[in-house]
Design an enzyme around this catalytic site. Structure first.
Site, PDB file in Angstrom:
ATOM      1  N   LEU A 118      -3.536   2.605   5.021  1.00  0.00           N
ATOM      2  CA  LEU A 118      -4.341   1.396   4.982  1.00  0.00           C
ATOM      3  C   LEU A 118      -5.816   1.777   5.063  1.00  0.00           C
ATOM      4  O   LEU A 118      -6.198   2.722   5.752  1.00  0.00           O
ATOM      5  CB  LEU A 118      -3.979   0.469   6.151  1.00  0.00           C
ATOM      6  N   GLY A 119      -6.640   1.031   4.359  1.00  0.00           N
ATOM      7  CA  GLY A 119      -8.066   1.348   4.331  1.00  0.00           C
ATOM      8  C   GLY A 119      -8.494   2.005   3.044  1.00  0.00           C
ATOM      9  O   GLY A 119      -9.684   2.069   2.743  1.00  0.00           O
ATOM     10  N   GLU A 154       0.843  -1.194   0.000  1.00  0.00           N
ATOM     11  CA  GLU A 154       0.000   0.000   0.000  1.00  0.00           C
ATOM     12  C   GLU A 154       0.879   1.245   0.000  1.00  0.00           C
ATOM     13  O   GLU A 154       1.777   1.385   0.830  1.00  0.00           O
ATOM     14  CB  GLU A 154      -0.917   0.011   1.227  1.00  0.00           C
ATOM     15  N   HIS A 171     -43.028  -5.353  16.419  1.00  0.00           N
ATOM     16  CA  HIS A 171     -43.828  -4.121  16.374  1.00  0.00           C
ATOM     17  C   HIS A 171     -43.557  -3.305  17.633  1.00  0.00           C
ATOM     18  O   HIS A 171     -43.565  -3.855  18.739  1.00  0.00           O
ATOM     19  CB  HIS A 171     -45.314  -4.459  16.308  1.00  0.00           C
ATOM     20  N   GLY A 213     -24.798  12.750  -8.523  1.00  0.00           N
ATOM     21  CA  GLY A 213     -24.735  11.328  -8.213  1.00  0.00           C
ATOM     22  C   GLY A 213     -24.658  11.112  -6.712  1.00  0.00           C
ATOM     23  O   GLY A 213     -24.946  12.003  -5.917  1.00  0.00           O
ATOM     24  N   ILE A 226     -22.113  10.781  -4.570  1.00  0.00           N
ATOM     25  CA  ILE A 226     -21.198  11.657  -3.833  1.00  0.00           C
ATOM     26  C   ILE A 226     -21.790  13.050  -3.690  1.00  0.00           C
ATOM     27  O   ILE A 226     -21.800  13.645  -2.611  1.00  0.00           O
ATOM     28  CB  ILE A 226     -19.826  11.717  -4.530  1.00  0.00           C
ATOM     29  N   GLY A 280     -22.456  17.784 -10.088  1.00  0.00           N
ATOM     30  CA  GLY A 280     -22.672  16.342 -10.098  1.00  0.00           C
ATOM     31  C   GLY A 280     -23.734  15.947  -9.090  1.00  0.00           C
ATOM     32  O   GLY A 280     -23.583  16.222  -7.892  1.00  0.00           O
ATOM     33  N   ASP A 295     -12.754  -1.203  -7.897  1.00  0.00           N
ATOM     34  CA  ASP A 295     -13.079  -0.169  -8.880  1.00  0.00           C
ATOM     35  C   ASP A 295     -12.392  -0.353 -10.231  1.00  0.00           C
ATOM     36  O   ASP A 295     -12.762   0.306 -11.208  1.00  0.00           O
ATOM     37  CB  ASP A 295     -12.700   1.217  -8.334  1.00  0.00           C
ATOM     38  N   VAL A 301     -22.325  22.395 -16.993  1.00  0.00           N
ATOM     39  CA  VAL A 301     -21.427  23.424 -16.475  1.00  0.00           C
ATOM     40  C   VAL A 301     -20.444  23.837 -17.561  1.00  0.00           C
ATOM     41  O   VAL A 301     -19.824  22.992 -18.209  1.00  0.00           O
ATOM     42  CB  VAL A 301     -20.672  22.922 -15.232  1.00  0.00           C
TER      43      VAL A 301
END
Length: 453
Positions: free
Chosen positions: A36-37, A32, A435, A178, A180, A176, A304, A233
């Site tokens: 980390l993460g 990395e 309930h 979306g 984010i 944007g 991704d 834009v």
């Protein structure tokens, strides 16, 4: 140093994959170059949801008189918000490092570079070469910045840079609409900022169900968030008062003043130059098989950077577990095609399976049953609204659901479980739900679908 597996990238997909490889008895290394993460923990999901939790608290405090509580008004404290975000991130990051060390995963700090399918170099203060039988690529992505004039001006942020600074702003323009964009709009609106969202597509949250997009736009306008859809834009400029964002909508040019501008137009995969050999790719992402293996034998890709994958942390984690099991020769039954998509607005949004639009495009006839949350006792007690929609086919099997209500991110897993196990509406109604609870609304929506048969 010889390893069975070298994972490049320590985000949710990478560190989960490394831990599972080690649990299978494989000698594993994780490389990395930053914290980390990955993006999720440090510059994405976790700090953003920390802000949104604070926004929800502030929203409830400011309507406390409704619950019979007097003089409980509150306002945002940005230094306090920054401290809270930093503390949450640091705590979780330490937890990730602890899990890796407990799992006996060797951690290398630096940039990982594939030399061959059996060799990875680590570039950094302590350069080293790691020989390995398998490589897992989990390098993630970075914010995409469209070629808008003025996008590099001071006061113009990406999601990464905005979270690192968390600037106070009287007027924020978000480019944007979306996931984010709408999450930051919700948070900053609760903190007292005048927020505008400019989206090129005809609606907010383009991939989501059209009803959710319309409901969210209406709710945003009710809350005072300015929404401009179908708007392109054209430029960002520096003025004497601050910044201005110019966009074209319906053939007319409009301008919005701003103290800060957030560019939230998606993310792109960081795959350029990652492999020295050719691999099957599409739009900068790797094509993989069901085991997450690329066209280069022994090299896997997750997260991704995978073509067609949903860019979410839990999707990357599932892919990491799948890759680890494949490398170890173990079975893995995770349904990678069933990824719940959540948006942490107030209330939350969650979706799984087919939407009505997708079903129509595929020629699938679905029945829709909606439960309005205003008639749910738990929702009414908390002064929450929204709805739950369940979609079922002609045989009575659940094929999808869209939730716009409090705790949608938790409720959606019931539907995910039903679809993954091919449950019918009758199967779904076999359990007794407490309930008062929000879960009751799931049952009532399913009952409504049965009554329509």
């Amino acid at each position: 140093m010889k390893y069975d597996v070298v994972v490049i990238g320590g985000g949710p997909g990478g560190y989960v994959c490394a831990i599972h490889c080690a649990r299978y008895g494989l000698k594993t290394a994780l490389v990395e170059k930053r914290e980390l993460g990955g993006t999720c923990l440090n510059r994405g999901c976790i700090p953003t949801k920390t802000l949104l939790h604070a926004a929800g608290l502030l929203e409830n405090i400011n309507k406390s008189a409704l619950f019979g509580i007097k003089d409980a008004g509150g306002k945002a404290d940005f230094p306090g918000l920054r401290t809270r975000c930093r503390n949450v991130v640091e705590t979780l990051r330490k937890g990730v490092e602890r899990l890796l060390k407990q799992g006996k995963v060797d951690i290398y700090r630096g940039k990982g570079q594939v030399i061959s399918p059996s060799l990875v170099s680590v570039e950094g203060e302590n350069p080293v070469e790691l020989s390995t039988s398998h490589i897992v690529l989990a390098v993630g992505g970075a914010p995409s910045i469209p070629p808008i004039p003025g996008s590099s001006l001071p006061g113009v942020y990406t999601s990464d840079s905005l979270l690192s600074e968390l600037p106070e702003a009287k007027k924020l323009v978000i480019i944007g609409g979306g996931v984010i964009g709408v999450e930051f709009a919700e948070a900053y609106r609760a903190f007292g900022t005048d927020v505008s969202v400019v989206e090129m597509m005809p609606r907010l949250l383009p991939p989501f169900d059209v009803d959710i997009a319309r409901h969210l736009a209406a709710l945003f306008r009710k809350k005072g968030i300015h929404v401009f859809t179908g708007a392109a834009v054209e430029k960002i400029e520096q003025t004497e008062e601050g910044l201005s964002v110019s966009f074209e909508k319906g053939g007319k040019e409009e301008t919005l003043p701003a103290d800060a501008v957030l560019i939230a137009t998606g993310r792109h995969p960081e795959t350029k130059g990652l492999l020295p050999m050719e691999a099957a790719m599409e739009r900068g992402c790797f094509k993989v098989d069901r085991k997450m293996e690329t066209s280069v034998k022994g090299i896997y890709a997750i997260g991704d950077i995978v073509y067609g994958a949903v860019q979410l942390a839990h999707s990357a984690e599932a892919q990491g577990k799948t890759a680890a099991a494949a490398i170890a020769g173990k079975p893995c039954s995770i349904a990678l095609d069933l990824v719940p998509q959540c948006v942490y607005t107030l209330p939350e949004i969650a979706s799984i399976g087919l939407t009505e639009e997708e079903a129509k495009k595929e020629g699938i006839s679905l029945k829709s049953s909606r439960m309005v949350m205003g008639s749910n006792a738990k929702s009414l007690i908390a002064d929450e609204g929204g709805y739950i929609k369940i979609l079922s086919d002609g045989s009575g099997y659940i094929r999808g659901a869209q939730l716009f209500c409090a705790d949608a991110d938790n409720l959606i897993s019931e539907i995910s479980l039903a679809i993954a196990n091919h449950l019918s509406l009758e199967d779904f109604l076999k359990v007794i739900r407490p309930h008062p609870s929000l879960e009751e609304a799931l049952g009532e929506a399913a009952e409504g679908a049965l009554l329509r048969e």
